[in-house]
Design an enzyme around this catalytic site. Structure first.
Site, short mmCIF file in Angstrom:
data_model
loop_
_atom_site.label_atom_id
_atom_site.label_comp_id
_atom_site.label_asym_id
_atom_site.label_seq_id
_atom_site.Cartn_x
_atom_site.Cartn_y
_atom_site.Cartn_z
N GLY A 1 33.44 47.62 52.90
CA GLY A 1 32.56 47.73 51.76
C GLY A 1 33.10 47.22 50.45
O GLY A 1 32.45 47.37 49.42
N ILE B 1 39.64 48.68 45.27
CA ILE B 1 40.75 49.60 45.44
C ILE B 1 41.14 50.22 44.10
O ILE B 1 41.35 51.43 43.98
CB ILE B 1 41.96 48.89 46.06
N ARG C 1 38.96 28.72 59.76
CA ARG C 1 39.25 27.87 58.60
C ARG C 1 40.76 27.79 58.38
O ARG C 1 41.51 28.62 58.90
CB ARG C 1 38.55 28.44 57.37
N LYS D 1 42.19 37.55 46.09
CA LYS D 1 42.24 37.97 47.49
C LYS D 1 41.43 37.10 48.44
O LYS D 1 41.43 37.35 49.66
CB LYS D 1 41.76 39.42 47.62
N ALA E 1 47.24 46.93 41.50
CA ALA E 1 46.19 46.55 42.45
C ALA E 1 45.55 45.21 42.12
O ALA E 1 44.72 44.73 42.88
CB ALA E 1 45.11 47.64 42.49
N GLU F 1 35.61 42.82 31.83
CA GLU F 1 35.07 43.88 30.99
C GLU F 1 33.94 44.64 31.68
O GLU F 1 33.79 45.87 31.50
CB GLU F 1 34.60 43.31 29.65
N LYS G 1 48.01 40.25 55.61
CA LYS G 1 48.22 38.80 55.66
C LYS G 1 49.62 38.41 55.19
O LYS G 1 50.03 37.25 55.34
CB LYS G 1 47.14 38.10 54.85
N THR H 1 33.51 33.26 62.38
CA THR H 1 34.37 32.10 62.60
C THR H 1 34.60 31.81 64.07
O THR H 1 34.53 30.66 64.51
CB THR H 1 35.73 32.31 61.91
N ASP I 1 42.29 45.77 33.27
CA ASP I 1 41.61 44.71 34.02
C ASP I 1 41.21 43.62 33.03
O ASP I 1 41.11 43.88 31.83
CB ASP I 1 40.36 45.26 34.75
#
Length: 600
Positions: free
Chosen positions: A440, A290, A524, A364, A360, A313, A406, A462, A310
């Site tokens: 993706g 994202i 799970r 996750k 962002a 690197e 979630k 699952t 970020d």
């Protein structure tokens, strides 16, 4: 009628012959018939007048493309002027001259149409059926007829609307719907199908794909002897408000997003991007799926500075390469830092002073965070709080926190941590954006399935009934950008994500005809059978955009979030305390008290 070759001297004799035929027909039908010398003189005069008028407009001097609208306008003007002069100067009656001129023009147009049709038919060697006789199918059919380089030839139309049966569109018949698919392929000799349904339903495309896979081409037919299976192409979904012509070049192979029925939201990014142009913009998690797409789209709005932060690197290297075509890592727009380092984040914000922030960065992976809840606390909760407090210290105007479905009625560590970040963001008066799975992205179920299929299987699911919401990366990023323009502080914006997709069906669509087995492993810890977009007490309200809901988010005092560190050493205690902060009102009590209340 464009043919991409200029009209030249070679077309002049054909048009003079059209004058000869048109006038000869008119003269032969007139009563009484004029003398032969008058008739011959009229034909010669018409040829001379047409040639004289055509010269100044350069009709035969390679100025116009043959059969183009411009050439047709010049041709009709030439014929009209020549016909008018002929009517005044001809020795025959005026009505005969007018009728002959009209017939000649019709013959000129007919010759052009016949030549273009013959040339296109010789190039369009692949017969196809177009599925969809609505506006999208009609526009595609028109594009195929007018594109001289189109390799497809429409052999028939299919549509499930019973009122369109036996309908003819531009000379092409509607042969039926899905039940007539096999017969239509056999009778027309089509090599495949182009799916052209405006904002087409993914379930319809999946059904068509399945039906097509069951039908084998007739090997006894010479034109199908080299065809092992019918192909399926799609015309990407068109917005209902667009009446623009389509191009045959837009026809492409089927993508997963087509099968899932995803369509772009109706967002005029150019109209809402004023808050980005000329501003200093910072993106955290800029190397993720994202975050990197955010950077690519934000770059188009020409911000004064686009800062990409970020801790990976290699990810920063990749995003710089995707935007600038070079990745020397020497650009100050790249910021290598960890959100968990509060002092560093404060220093970065103080030095670079961003005006708009898109947050962002996050951990996750649900199952991994169930085993390591302290990591979710450090990165998702405290890392977000570090960003929010650094932004508050310098007066950042807009901040958008990227959340997940979630966080609605959470039952997992990931869900708890993201719901807490929603509440912390609301406390600081900023925005949240909530959406489901992204097609993706790194670590997505689609990526995992493709890797398992490439390895020969099995593909692990699952539960046979488990469903999830999906959206494309561009959809998600458009929503995030729009959120900063439309949303108000203290709320979350939720995209209408359509119908949830059964994961088992998704796996089968990706597997296709490959000999790969599907194995069910069971849900799970922390996983839901069906995800939710709205939590308890949240209403689906859409005041500004038909596909975006606004829900209020109760604020959470950051003191309570930081107090979670007191129980971080106990995974069970931390998970319980995080769950409490998702539902307990923002009261000034410490986390051990909340955890004790939960266990009692």
């Amino acid at each position: 009628m464009d043919d991409h070759r200029p009209a030249g001297p070679g077309d002049w004799p054909a048009d003079l012959y059209a004058w000869t035929c048109g006038l000869a027909l008119a003269l032969s039908l007139s009563a009484p018939r004029p003398p032969l010398t008058a008739a011959a003189g009229t034909i010669l005069l018409a040829a001379a007048l047409h040639s004289a008028v055509a010269w100044p407009v350069r009709l035969y001097r390679r100025r116009y493309e043959y059969g183009s609208a411009a050439e047709l306008r010049a041709l009709m003007a030439t014929a009209a002027i020549a016909g008018g002069l002929l009517t005044a100067l001809s020795p025959v009656r005026q009505t005969v001259a007018l009728a002959g001129g009209a017939a000649a023009l019709l013959l000129m147009l007919a010759v052009r149409l016949a030549r273009l049709t013959r040339r296109r038919a010789s190039r369009a060697t692949v017969p196809v059926l177009i599925y969809g006789a609505g506006s999208a199918g009609h526009r595609l059919l028109r594009a195929m007829r007018h594109d001289p380089h189109c390799r497809y030839r429409a052999a028939g139309l299919l549509d499930d609307d019973p009122y369109k049966r036996r309908l003819r569109i531009s000379g092409i018949s509607v042969l039926g719907g899905m039940p007539e698919l096999r017969d239509a392929l056999a009778s027309t000799g089509a090599a495949g199908i182009i799916f052209a349904v405006r904002n087409g339903d993914g379930s319809l495309l999946r059904h068509l794909r399945s039906e097509l896979a069951r039908i084998s081409p007739d090997a006894s037919r010479p034109d199908l002897s080299d065809l092992s299976s019918y192909f399926l192409k799609v015309l990407p979904s068109l917005d209902d408000s667009l009446d623009r012509p389509v191009s045959v070049n837009e026809v492409r192979d089927v993508r997963l997003s087509d099968l899932l029925g995803r369509r772009q939201i109706d967002t005029d990014l150019a109209a809402i991007g004023d808050y980005l142009t000329g501003r200093r913009v910072l993106v955290t998690g800029a190397g993720g799926s994202i975050g990197s797409e955010l950077c690519r789209q934000l770059h188009r709005f020409a911000p004064a500075e686009l800062m990409m932060l970020d801790r990976d690197e290699s990810a920063l290297h990749a995003v710089q390469l995707s935007i600038h075509g070079r990745a020397l890592l020497d650009d100050p727009s790249l910021i290598l830092a960890d959100l968990r380092d509060a002092a560093t984040i404060r220093a970065i914000f103080a030095a670079r002073r961003p005006e708009v922030v898109f947050h962002a960065a996050a951990l996750k992976h649900l199952t991994l965070l169930e085993r390591h809840p302290a990591e979710a606390l450090q990165t998702n909760v405290l890392g977000t709080l570090n960003v929010l407090e650094a932004a508050a210290a310098i007066g950042v105007e807009r901040l958008v926190n990227i959340s997940t479905d979630k966080a609605a009625n959470p039952i997992s560590v990931l869900g708890y941590s993201k719901r807490i970040t929603e509440r912390l963001t609301a406390y600081h008066g900023h925005l949240n954006v909530r959406f489901g799975n992204v097609l993706g992205s790194r670590g997505s179920v689609v990526t995992a399935f493709r890797a398992q299929i490439a390895a020969g299987g099995p593909v692990t699911v699952t539960d046979p009934l488990v469903t999830r919401y999906f959206m494309t990366v561009p959809e998600a990023v458009q929503l995030v950008i729009q959120a900063a323009a439309l949303g108000a502080g203290g709320e979350a914006l939720v995209l209408d994500m359509g119908s949830p997709v059964r994961i088992a069906d998704l796996a089968r669509q990706l597997i296709g005809e490959a000999p790969v087995e599907v194995v069910y492993t069971g849900l799970r810890p922390g996983e839901k059978l069906h995800e939710e977009l709205f939590g308890a007490g949240e209403a689906d309200v859409r005041p500004l955009h038909p596909l975006i809901s606004h829900v209020a988010v109760p604020p959470l005092d950051p003191v309570l979030a930081r107090a979670l560190t007191a129980v971080a050493a106990s995974p069970a205690g931390l998970i319980g305390a995080m769950a409490d902060l998702c539902v307990v009102p923002n009261v000034a009590i410490d986390v051990p008290t909340l955890s004790a209340a939960r266990t009692s």
